[in-house]
Write a protein that holds these residues in place. Structure first.
Motif, PDB file in Angstrom:
ATOM      1  N   HIS A 163       0.840  -1.205   0.000  1.00  0.00           N
ATOM      2  CA  HIS A 163       0.000   0.000   0.000  1.00  0.00           C
ATOM      3  C   HIS A 163       0.871   1.249   0.000  1.00  0.00           C
ATOM      4  N   ALA A 164       1.871   1.244   0.872  1.00  0.00           N
ATOM      5  CA  ALA A 164       2.751   2.407   0.989  1.00  0.00           C
ATOM      6  C   ALA A 164       3.467   2.686  -0.324  1.00  0.00           C
ATOM      7  N   ASN A 165       3.949   1.638  -0.980  1.00  0.00           N
ATOM      8  CA  ASN A 165       4.663   1.829  -2.240  1.00  0.00           C
ATOM      9  C   ASN A 165       3.742   2.318  -3.344  1.00  0.00           C
ATOM     10  N   ALA A 166       2.494   1.880  -3.317  1.00  0.00           N
ATOM     11  CA  ALA A 166       1.516   2.357  -4.302  1.00  0.00           C
ATOM     12  C   ALA A 166       1.289   3.851  -4.138  1.00  0.00           C
ATOM     13  N   ILE A 177      -5.572   7.588  -9.927  1.00  0.00           N
ATOM     14  CA  ILE A 177      -4.495   6.603 -10.037  1.00  0.00           C
ATOM     15  C   ILE A 177      -4.945   5.246  -9.506  1.00  0.00           C
ATOM     16  N   HIS A 178      -4.450   4.186 -10.164  1.00  0.00           N
ATOM     17  CA  HIS A 178      -4.653   2.826  -9.638  1.00  0.00           C
ATOM     18  C   HIS A 178      -3.544   1.930 -10.175  1.00  0.00           C
ATOM     19  N   GLY A 179      -3.382   0.790  -9.533  1.00  0.00           N
ATOM     20  CA  GLY A 179      -2.357  -0.158  -9.949  1.00  0.00           C
ATOM     21  C   GLY A 179      -2.730  -0.897 -11.223  1.00  0.00           C
ATOM     22  N   ASP A 180      -1.768  -1.665 -11.755  1.00  0.00           N
ATOM     23  CA  ASP A 180      -2.020  -2.391 -12.996  1.00  0.00           C
ATOM     24  C   ASP A 180      -2.875  -3.645 -12.783  1.00  0.00           C
ATOM     25  N   TYR A 227      -7.026   9.125 -16.136  1.00  0.00           N
ATOM     26  CA  TYR A 227      -6.584   7.941 -15.389  1.00  0.00           C
ATOM     27  C   TYR A 227      -5.108   7.676 -15.649  1.00  0.00           C
ATOM     28  N   LYS A 228      -4.367   7.357 -14.591  1.00  0.00           N
ATOM     29  CA  LYS A 228      -2.973   6.960 -14.731  1.00  0.00           C
ATOM     30  C   LYS A 228      -2.727   5.683 -13.937  1.00  0.00           C
ATOM     31  N   GLN A 229      -1.824   4.876 -14.453  1.00  0.00           N
ATOM     32  CA  GLN A 229      -1.578   3.564 -13.861  1.00  0.00           C
ATOM     33  C   GLN A 229      -0.189   3.469 -13.247  1.00  0.00           C
ATOM     34  N   ILE A 230      -0.117   2.780 -12.119  1.00  0.00           N
ATOM     35  CA  ILE A 230       1.171   2.525 -11.483  1.00  0.00           C
ATOM     36  C   ILE A 230       1.412   1.018 -11.432  1.00  0.00           C
TER      37      ILE A 230
END
Length: 421
Positions: free
Chosen positions: A80-83, A157-160, A181-184
């Motif tokens: 979570h922290a890294n996201a 933002i959200h993860g892949d 929208y951007k993805q991490i």
């Protein structure tokens, strides 16, 4: 521009910005000459708006980019922290939405932590600027308008990894359609589902007892242990530690406060005691005990999270300046000298192994030096008390995990490389 010769204009702009802004905007729209303003040019409209304070600015005059990321943040971990660290890197200000208990129950099952505990964990992260409570699980059109118009959000933002609603649709479909929208990249090796699985696998409910400190005493679930189903897959790198670190040491005359512990299954109680410790000095140094030390002093199944996982969780806390990865059990004179420690503190709430007796006081040296202080723990929460919540409702969590495990298995089978870290 000649600021001195046009001082009356600049004073007017300072004291009556909307009046002068309106005059200059009218002149620009009507194509009138600006010679009346003593040669003062009419700025480009976006720049003018930002000068009038309508948009927040960076120091170089550009609008600050505000990004939004939401989540349940149940059983907060370094993933979570890294996201959130990655999300912050995509903008200037990070706003985090914490999903409500009701929404989590409807979409995923019962949360382990309360809203209050999850808020304390999220707010305690060094990359978070603002928090929105009771955020919806799905980015609806109404909520998206609220983000864009009321919170001035530029990107969501959200993860892949996919985030699907009960009907199988994408929870972020509207944000993607809007081009906002951007993805991490997802942090592999850990998830809340994985942590719940570790607890359920390593401790069978009938074999668990609880001592007066709330510590769990039990044997690993032999069947699950043999399969190795929930062994951590986290691969620590030096770069990840650097990314989480403040990268600064204490000033020469700084008051260094030291606190140590397992910090296993990082929870709201940890955040609060670290906050209290940090307020006692200029620099907070945290000692993270090795897996072996934690196991010896707390018994099985501790630690649930291994040393590097626990270290990253502590490093992510905004109140922590530096950690000692694998700190010794006893605080020695040499250690106090090496790190220039001014004060050693310990919380009143701690866990111990009831089978371990006659151990030496690890704080004997700082006590003899008069630099030890016992801090009243703001919250009575322990790693074991959090684990007990899961075991008390183990049937519900087994069902939840079985469902989630399938989606995670599918993700890993279909995953592709995503740039970023």
């Amino acid at each position: 521009m000649h600021y001195e010769s046009n001082s009356w204009i600049w004073e007017g702009l300072y004291y009556y910005p909307h009046l002068f802004g309106g005059l200059m905007l009218t002149a620009a729209l009507l194509g009138l000459s600006t010679s009346y303003f003593t040669g003062l040019g009419v700025p480009h409209l976006p720049f003018l708006w930002s000068d009038l304070g309508i948009f927040p600015k960076k120091k170089n005059g550009k609008k600050r980019i505000r990004v939004y990321m939401d989540g349940c943040f149940d059983l907060m971990h370094y993933g979570h922290a890294n996201a959130l660290r990655q999300a912050k890197a995509l903008g200037d200000e990070l706003v985090v939405g914490v999903v409500s208990d009701e929404e989590i129950i409807a979409n995923k099952g019962p949360p382990v932590l309360s809203m209050e505990e999850r808020l304390a964990l999220v707010s305690g992260l060094k990359w978070v600027d603002e928090v929105i409570t009771n955020a919806p699980y799905e980015i609806t059109e109404k909520f998206m308008d609220t983000l864009f118009n009321e919170h001035n959000i530029d990107y969501i933002i959200h993860g892949d990894d996919p985030c699907l609603l009960p009907d199988g649709t994408d929870a972020y479909a509207l944000a993607k359609k809007a081009g906002r929208y951007k993805q991490i990249k997802r942090t592999e090796g850990v998830s809340s589902t994985d942590i719940v699985g570790r607890i359920l696998s390593y401790v069978r409910v009938p074999e668990v007892s609880q001592d007066h400190n709330g510590s769990l005493c039990g044997e690993p679930h032999k069947e699950s242990q043999s399969k190795g189903a929930h062994v951590s897959q986290f691969l620590p790198t030096s770069r990840r530690i650097v990314q989480f670190s403040n990268g600064k040491g204490p000033a020469p005359n700084a008051r260094v406060v030291y606190i140590d512990g397992a910090f296993d299954l990082f929870h709201a109680g940890h955040v609060e005691i670290l906050k209290s410790a940090r307020q006692l000095g200029d620099f907070l140094l945290v000692g993270i005990h090795t897996d072996q030390i934690v196991s010896e002093h707390r018994g099985n199944p501790h630690p649930i999270m291994h040393l590097h996982e626990r270290s990253l969780s502590v490093l992510a806390c905004r109140y922590v300046d530096e950690v000692i990865i694998g700190a010794p059990w006893e605080v020695t004179t040499d250690m106090i000298t090496t790190f220039n420690i001014s004060l050693v503190v310990r919380g009143t709430v701690a866990e111990s192994n009831p089978l371990l007796t006659g151990e030496n006081d690890p704080y004997k040296v700082p006590k003899s030096m008069g630099i030890f202080r016992l801090l009243e723990s703001p919250k009575y929460i322990t790693t074991s008390s959090v684990a007990q919540r899961i075991m008390a409702n183990h049937e519900a969590y087994l069902k939840r995990n079985a469902k989630k495990a399938e989606s995670e298995k599918k993700y890993y089978a279909q995953k592709k490389y995503v740039s970023g870290d």
